[in-house]
Design an enzyme around this catalytic site. Structure first.
Site, PDB file in Angstrom:
ATOM      1  N   TYR A  69      13.184  -5.600  -3.294  1.00  0.00           N
ATOM      2  CA  TYR A  69      13.122  -5.397  -1.836  1.00  0.00           C
ATOM      3  C   TYR A  69      13.489  -3.951  -1.530  1.00  0.00           C
ATOM      4  O   TYR A  69      14.419  -3.417  -2.126  1.00  0.00           O
ATOM      5  CB  TYR A  69      14.108  -6.335  -1.111  1.00  0.00           C
ATOM      6  N   GLU A 103      13.171  -2.450   2.027  1.00  0.00           N
ATOM      7  CA  GLU A 103      12.902  -2.136   3.446  1.00  0.00           C
ATOM      8  C   GLU A 103      13.552  -0.802   3.791  1.00  0.00           C
ATOM      9  O   GLU A 103      14.624  -0.469   3.282  1.00  0.00           O
ATOM     10  CB  GLU A 103      13.473  -3.246   4.334  1.00  0.00           C
ATOM     11  N   ASP A 148      -9.741   5.627  11.752  1.00  0.00           N
ATOM     12  CA  ASP A 148      -9.576   4.667  10.657  1.00  0.00           C
ATOM     13  C   ASP A 148     -10.621   5.039   9.604  1.00  0.00           C
ATOM     14  O   ASP A 148     -11.804   4.746   9.743  1.00  0.00           O
ATOM     15  CB  ASP A 148      -9.815   3.255  11.206  1.00  0.00           C
ATOM     16  N   THR A 176      -7.502   2.280   4.137  1.00  0.00           N
ATOM     17  CA  THR A 176      -7.175   1.405   3.018  1.00  0.00           C
ATOM     18  C   THR A 176      -7.172   2.299   1.780  1.00  0.00           C
ATOM     19  O   THR A 176      -7.696   3.416   1.813  1.00  0.00           O
ATOM     20  CB  THR A 176      -8.233   0.300   2.812  1.00  0.00           C
ATOM     21  N   LYS A 199     -10.960   1.020  -1.206  1.00  0.00           N
ATOM     22  CA  LYS A 199     -12.428   1.074  -1.081  1.00  0.00           C
ATOM     23  C   LYS A 199     -12.908   2.331  -1.816  1.00  0.00           C
ATOM     24  O   LYS A 199     -12.704   2.437  -3.015  1.00  0.00           O
ATOM     25  CB  LYS A 199     -12.825   1.030   0.388  1.00  0.00           C
ATOM     26  N   ARG A 255      -5.254  -2.436  -3.833  1.00  0.00           N
ATOM     27  CA  ARG A 255      -5.476  -3.027  -2.510  1.00  0.00           C
ATOM     28  C   ARG A 255      -4.279  -2.682  -1.623  1.00  0.00           C
ATOM     29  O   ARG A 255      -3.148  -3.079  -1.918  1.00  0.00           O
ATOM     30  CB  ARG A 255      -5.598  -4.536  -2.678  1.00  0.00           C
TER      31      ARG A 255
HETATM   32  N1  PLP Z   1     -10.424  -0.782   8.742  1.00  0.00           N
HETATM   33  C1  PLP Z   1     -11.701  -0.737   8.351  1.00  0.00           C
HETATM   34  C2  PLP Z   1     -12.607   0.320   8.920  1.00  0.00           C
HETATM   35  C3  PLP Z   1     -12.176  -1.660   7.427  1.00  0.00           C
HETATM   36  O1  PLP Z   1     -13.467  -1.646   7.054  1.00  0.00           O
HETATM   37  C4  PLP Z   1     -11.287  -2.651   6.920  1.00  0.00           C
HETATM   38  C5  PLP Z   1     -11.714  -3.671   5.943  1.00  0.00           C
HETATM   39  O2  PLP Z   1     -12.784  -4.014   5.727  1.00  0.00           O
HETATM   40  C6  PLP Z   1      -9.971  -2.654   7.383  1.00  0.00           C
HETATM   41  C7  PLP Z   1      -9.569  -1.706   8.283  1.00  0.00           C
HETATM   42  C8  PLP Z   1      -9.009  -3.723   6.955  1.00  0.00           C
HETATM   43  O3  PLP Z   1      -8.592  -3.561   5.668  1.00  0.00           O
HETATM   44  P1  PLP Z   1      -7.815  -4.762   4.915  1.00  0.00           P
HETATM   45  O4  PLP Z   1      -8.825  -5.750   4.549  1.00  0.00           O
HETATM   46  O5  PLP Z   1      -7.162  -4.061   3.760  1.00  0.00           O
HETATM   47  O6  PLP Z   1      -6.791  -5.271   5.874  1.00  0.00           O
END
Ligand code: PLP
Length: 478
Positions: A64, A66, A241, A270, A273, A279
């Protein structure tokens, strides 16, 4: 790591697992076999390196931690501090960000951390201050009402789901659509491209607190300089994002106006990808939002996943190597070769092509729904996913699109020649599949007819395409 060491490491790990629950060991081995055999075109998937995978399976999972580096709510976190600091340092250097927060467990978590950080930064809420100071137990019923009232009805403007945005960008069924009063911008119906004048108009009308850019299924670059100007013109915080294209930013394929980091107030991603890590998620920002972002735990997250942070440090170190830039460029070259191959064979592509890692086929040109196309391709050994196209008449379940992406096959080493062959296989399946009918004889959006001999032949050709590019060639599970 020598090839022998990789093989020994994975074999030994499986042997140990097999000693306790052989069915889990078998499933792990079967997953490797399946991944080796499938022509994986899922735009959001990849193959992490053996070092990244191995960094996850260890004692860090037991800890842990935090808090943040050097300021934990638990004792004995010195080794977690080491890996979290390393992951942070690599992320900052790689993306040129002054602050990185590597604890989010996923992209959704990273976005929630970012939303809360912006709310806390922009909205005056004494109740939120208390909650952040970890005095949640001290909050009275009245405080909770105040919190809801003070934070409520803040506005978010993001890309619509059918234009390629993500459900965390304000889609109603997602928590983001409940936290925020949301509106979305789409794409130009004629070109499929973002119309920045329309975004500016929507921003002027709606005056969002947060303007979100980023996508899951938009096959083009986004001009983040223009989006920032739009955000500034209405006093919005600009969030990007970059979950899908982080690898292209890391590999310096997206630079200047197309690199979100210098333009956005806050960037989320993320790590699994195109970035090819474990992950997980991550948030990047400047000094103004850093303190709020670091409160991701306890506001949104519980304990971090130190084993995943260790793997993030490894993957980010890999992404800082020169060969990652070459990989990122090949991802785009391959996507363009795939798009060209499909166009030459008569497919309809949303926006007419791609300049990133993904291609969106409008399968209504083949007389199919996305659901029918996805299944027919799967029967033929080609793994894709169905996706809405802009103004999709078939909705988000059946859809009219197939999204394909090249990060995974590029990791295996496939190049332009194989992309053209892949386009041929996809076109063969889609042009030979016809819509089926339901039990009552009525047209069905799910059923389809594909001669099994065609599926078998394409499946064999897909497997042959992969043969010269073995996945994890050093790993022999025996
Ligand atoms: N943001 C975008 C643009 C995504 O394409 C995705 C997943 O497909 C996410 C966030 C969410 O990611 P996670 O599945 O790791 O929560």
């Amino acid at each position: 790591m020598s090839r022998n060491a990789e093989s020994t490491a994975f074999r030994s790990a499986l042997e140990v697992v097999r000693g306790v629950e052989p069915r889990v060991a078998d499933a792990i081995a079967a997953e490797l076999a399946d991944q080796r055999e499938s022509l994986k075109l899922i735009a959001s998937e990849n193959y992490a390196s053996p070092a990244t995978l191995l960094a996850m399976g260890n004692w860090f999972s037991d800890k842990y931690a935090e808090g943040t580096v050097g300021r934990r709510f638990y004792a004995g976190c010195q080794n977690v501090d080491t890996v979290e600091a390393l992951a942070t340092e690599h992320a900052q250097e790689l993306f040129g960000a002054s602050h990185a927060y590597v604890q989010p467990h996923s992209g959704i978590d990273a976005n929630l951390v970012a939303f809360w950080a912006v709310l806390a930064d922009r909205v005056e809420s004494p109740a939120l201050r208390k909650a952040q100071a970890r005095q949640v137990n001290d909050l009275t019923e009245a405080d909770w009402f105040a919190l809801r009232r003070e934070l409520g009805n803040q506005r978010m403007l993001g890309m619509s789901l059918d234009a390629g945005g993500h459900l965390t960008h304000g889609f109603r069924p997602n928590i983001s659509g409940k936290m925020f009063d949301q509106r979305s911008y789409g794409t130009d119906p004629a070109t499929g491209l973002i119309d920045y004048d329309r975004v500016a108009e929507a921003a002027r009308e709606f005056k969002p607190l947060i303007l979100v850019a980023g996508y899951s299924a938009y096959p083009r670059k986004v001009n983040f300089r223009i989006m920032r100007e739009i955000a500034d013109s209405v006093g919005a915080t600009f969030m990007v994002d970059m979950a899908h294209f982080a690898g292209l930013v890391a590999g310096k394929v997206f630079t200047g106006d197309f690199d979100p980091v210098p333009h956005a107030h806050i960037v989320t991603t993320t790590t699994h990808k195109s970035l090819r890590g474990p992950r997980g998620g991550m948030v990047l920002c400047g000094p103004e939002l850093a303190d709020q972002v670091d409160r991701g735990c306890p506001m949104v997250l519980g304990g971090p996943l130190p084993h995943v942070m260790a793997a993030k440090a490894v993957a980010l170190a890999e992404a800082r190597r020169p060969d990652f830039a070459d990989y990122a460029q090949r991802i785009v070259d391959n996507a363009q070769a795939l798009a060209d191959g499909l166009l030459r064979r008569g497919a309809t592509l949303v926006t007419g092509g791609t300049d990133n890692h993904l291609v969106l086929i409008d399968v209504s040109g083949y007389g199919l729904t996305g659901r029918q196309a996805e299944q027919a391709l799967l029967d033929s050994g080609i793994v894709t996913n169905r996706n809405s196209v802009p103004q999709d008449p078939n909705g988000a379940w059946y859809t009219s699109g197939i999204r394909i992406g090249t990060p995974a096959l590029t990791t295996r080493g496939l190049g332009a020649t194989e992309m053209d062959a892949t386009a041929e296989l996809i076109h063969t399946v889609l042009s030979q599949t016809t819509p089926g009918t339901g039990p009552d004889g009525a047209p069905s959006k799910a059923k389809y007819v594909l001669d099994p001999a065609v599926a078998e032949s394409v499946g064999k050709q897909a497997a042959d395409l992969l043969t010269p590019f073995p996945l994890y060639p050093a790993v022999d599970l025996g």
